[in-house]
Scaffold this active site. Structure first.
Site, PDB file in Angstrom:
ATOM      1  N   ALA A  66       0.842  -1.191   0.000  1.00  0.00           N
ATOM      2  CA  ALA A  66       0.000   0.000   0.000  1.00  0.00           C
ATOM      3  C   ALA A  66       0.880   1.246   0.000  1.00  0.00           C
ATOM      4  O   ALA A  66       2.040   1.196   0.414  1.00  0.00           O
ATOM      5  CB  ALA A  66      -0.881  -0.016   1.241  1.00  0.00           C
ATOM      6  N   GLY A 105       0.946  -5.162   1.012  1.00  0.00           N
ATOM      7  CA  GLY A 105      -0.148  -5.303   0.047  1.00  0.00           C
ATOM      8  C   GLY A 105       0.320  -5.933  -1.261  1.00  0.00           C
ATOM      9  O   GLY A 105      -0.467  -6.580  -1.963  1.00  0.00           O
ATOM     10  N   GLU A 108       0.191  -9.517  -0.627  1.00  0.00           N
ATOM     11  CA  GLU A 108      -1.219  -9.919  -0.545  1.00  0.00           C
ATOM     12  C   GLU A 108      -1.845  -9.971  -1.944  1.00  0.00           C
ATOM     13  O   GLU A 108      -2.659 -10.847  -2.243  1.00  0.00           O
ATOM     14  CB  GLU A 108      -1.996  -8.938   0.339  1.00  0.00           C
ATOM     15  N   GLU A 128       3.921  -5.193   7.689  1.00  0.00           N
ATOM     16  CA  GLU A 128       2.965  -4.229   8.272  1.00  0.00           C
ATOM     17  C   GLU A 128       3.195  -4.010   9.759  1.00  0.00           C
ATOM     18  O   GLU A 128       2.998  -2.919  10.273  1.00  0.00           O
ATOM     19  CB  GLU A 128       1.522  -4.715   8.048  1.00  0.00           C
TER      20      GLU A 128
END
Ligand code: CAA
Length: 651
Positions: A66, A105, A108, A128
């Site tokens: 992200a 992310g 992911e 994270e």
């Protein structure tokens, strides 16, 4: 005028659609990238000629997750969780082509694709937790299905990336290639399409077996990071995989992710991430200089610090001259450096045949003349202005140079990068940043010891605050004679009006120098580093207070923390005012990277801003009333910031 290239592009290679993210420097999944991914996926699905899809990234790496800068804004659709779900639900098989690293992310997103092809050497990770967060886009549910619960939890809790070909990551990738990964992924996707294999959705993979012991073990590890809410939330979110439907468990994790984003701990950790990167950016002065070649370094001083610096330089491939006037100390330093490499080999982190080559790059000398051909000289002698003056006058005789200081600065910055350290540019003033602030903390610790605190009271208040070690245990580790040599500290303790604190002198005189002599503020069993409270120290403190007519009192942890930290913050006000450092965030970087300040509190100035500078000022003024202006005069910057309702780091 040419238009900017699209952040996400769609192209076709035969029956395979290629979706490429091109968002330098790290392909972060910003709002526009997320929107671009959905548009490209829709395009690939709508194209009847496309039978399979490859998702790849341009540049040196797949994707770093992200866009962290967006975390300070309200979430903006399309949300990453939904984007990944769209890829997972795609009616055509989607193959992720991984290279460099796939983090957060990005990992992911790869886990949401149906297949994964990776270039050898790719690293995957869920960092994270380092930002006070949990993987909020399905990773808590997809990773356990791919690599098992134990490995997935380890990854999420330590935040370290793993090599994709590490044994524990075996389930993540379908193919690891040495050739061009994008071409390999296109070939893989063609084979999947031709074989009619279709999408393989991670959510439908069987859940690997797991016992309650696995969760319990990771929960215990998570609890050790007391003060940070994210680790325990990670374990809880992963555990949902066994008692909730997939979609509900993903929604549960996302809700926790959004809540964690708002915590002070996550805000502090995100601030620290950017502050460290900002520190590495040279100011205008260094930017105008050119780094000189760096092959040979001289380190002056063979103590613990000098040894550590020599090791870092050797690790970075430089030749090192270690200069130490005392021949016995020089021999000891060389022996300890050798022992360090033996330990690294024993831990399996280096091949034993690499060591002779490294040691061959180290030589020692008693005279500063050995530094004459060094490209860089690093001084690591005692904090004693007399010793430093002597060293620099000798150095001036052999290293004087006409080169501009901008070049020297650029060279220093280049060296720091080569050493893989975080560096801060500051003026060469006594104590620089960290030690100058540390002096105030040490002073207050000593004053509190004579007022009634015991070493363990002070240390436990500070470890409770989040420091890994208390200041007195750190003093024992470093050697109490080191602080004692600091003339500025001695002046604060003994020469300012109203105090005459000779505790440090007494300990040093009785040869209680810390761990190295088996006794300091604590005592130590032979071969152990565990501090044990020592009745002899308690007796010494009581006697010291009695002699000075000080009525000892219990000092509450809040007062201990305030007196330790607010003096440091006030001193940082002077440091900034004097222009010793140009960026306030650099002060925090120094304390986070060099002095064990709890990262989830962001550093002294971030912490001060969180409390409010006006509050800090009020407490400093209250301490001035109690202990006198010689010790607690508020820094003018602190007064100005409070008057203007501003913080050190901004409004
Ligand atoms: N978002 C925004 N900017 C990022 C970023 C990210 N995820 N990762 C790196 N950057 C920026 C850095 O701030 C830096 O910017 P400047 O040049 O302006 O200073 C630039 O990218 C390059 O970064 P580095 O200097 O760190 O470069 P590097 O090559 O040494 O390291 C890296 C690259 C390993 C990717 C490292 O930057 C890194 O660890 N990034 C963070 C990765 C991360 O924590 N990802 C998880 C994000 S949270 C998430 O994804 C939540 C979720 O569940 C959806």
């Amino acid at each position: 005028m040419s238009a900017d290239p699209p952040l996400v592009s769609l192209s076709r290679d035969g029956a395979v659609a290629l979706i490429t993210i091109d968002h330098p420097p790290v392909n972060a999944l910003s709002r526009d990238v997320r929107a671009g991914l959905i548009a490209a996926l829709d395009g690939a699905i709508a194209d009847k000629a496309v039978r399979a899809i490859v998702l790849a990234c341009a540049g040196k790496s797949f994707c770093a997750g992200a866009d962290i800068r967006e975390f300070d804004l309200p979430p903006q659709p399309p949300h990453l969780t939904d984007v990944i779900q769209r890829f997972a639900d795609a009616a055509k098989p989607v193959v992720a082509a991984l290279h460099g690293s796939a983090l957060g992310g990005g990992c992911e997103l790869a886990a949401g694709c149906h297949y994964r092809v990776a270039a050898r050497g790719t690293r995957i990770g869920l960092p994270e937790v380092n930002l006070g967060l949990l993987p909020g886009a399905g990773g808590t549910q997809r990773l356990p299905r791919l690599v098992g619960f134990d490995a997935a939890l380890s990854m999420m809790l330590d935040g370290r990336p793993r090599a994709v070909d590490a044994g524990e990551m075996a389930g993540f990738t379908d193919s690891i290639v040495d050739s061009d990964v994008r071409a390999a992924a296109v070939a893989f996707a063609s084979r999947v399409a031709e074989a009619g294999l279709g999408p393989r959705r991670t959510a439908t993979l069987p859940l690997p077996d797991v016992t309650p012991e696995v969760f319990e073990r990771h929960l215990q590890a998570a609890r050790k990071r007391g003060g940070e809410p994210a680790p325990e939330k990670i374990v809880a979110a992963v555990r949902r995989a066994i008692d909730m439907p997939f979609a509900d468990a993903v929604a549960y994790a996302r809700a926790d992710f959004l809540a964690l984003r708002e915590t002070p701990e996550s805000k502090a950790l995100r601030y620290a991430f950017f502050a460290e990167r900002e520190a590495g950016r040279p100011g205008a002065e260094a930017a105008s200089g050119s780094p000189r070649p760096l092959e040979r370094a001289a380190v002056i001083g063979g103590g613990t610090m000098g040894q550590g610096i020599a090791i870092a330089l050797l690790d970075a491939g430089l030749e090192v001259a270690l200069i130490e006037a005392d021949p016995a100390a020089l021999a000891r330093a060389q022996q300890r450096i050798g022992a360090h490499y033996e330990e690294v080999v024993a831990k399996g982190r280096m091949a034993s045949n690499a060591v002779p080559g490294i040691i061959a790059r180290l030589d020692g000398g008693a005279s500063i003349d050995a530094a004459h051909d060094a490209d860089v000289v690093i001084e690591a002698v005692f904090e004693d202005i007399g010793v430093k003056r002597e060293v620099f006058s000798k150095l001036d005789a052999i290293v004087r140079t006409d080169a501009s200081s901008a070049d020297a600065l650029a060279t220093g910055i280049a060296l720091v990068k080569r050493l893989r350290k975080v560096g801060v540019v500051c003026k060469g003033k006594d104590g620089f940043i960290g030690n100058r602030m540390l002096l105030l903390r040490t002073r207050e610790c000593l004053f509190m010891l004579e007022e009634g605190a015991l070493p363990r009271d002070i240390d436990s208040a500070l470890t409770e605050f989040g420091f890994a070690m208390g200041p007195l245990a750190v003093g024992d580790l470093a050697g109490l004679d080191i602080g004692w040599r600091n003339a500025n500290l001695r002046r604060q303790l003994r020469e300012l009006p109203g105090r005459d604190c000779d505790l440090l002198d007494r300990l040093v005189a009785s040869h209680r120098l810390g761990q190295k002599t088996g006794a300091g503020w604590y005592r130590y069993e032979a071969g152990s580093r565990k501090p044990i409270p020592d009745p002899a120290v308690e007796a010494l403190l009581i006697e010291h207070s009695r002699e000075r007519g000080i009525k000892r009192r219990a000092i509450p942890p809040t007062e201990i923390v305030e007196r330790c930290l607010f003096g440091m913050i006030n001193e940082a006000g002077h440091i900034l005012e004097e222009g010793v450092v140009s960026r306030p965030s650099d002060v925090d970087v120094v304390w986070l990277t060099g002095y064990g300040f709890p990262r989830y509190r962001g550093g002294p100035l971030f912490y001060a801003d969180r409390l409010g500078v006006a509050h800090v000022l009020a407490r400093v003024e209250a301490l001035r009333e109690r202990f006198g202006a010689a010790f607690w005069e508020p820094a003018p910057l602190l007064v100005r910031l409070a008057a203007n309702g501003r913080g050190f780091l901004g409004p």
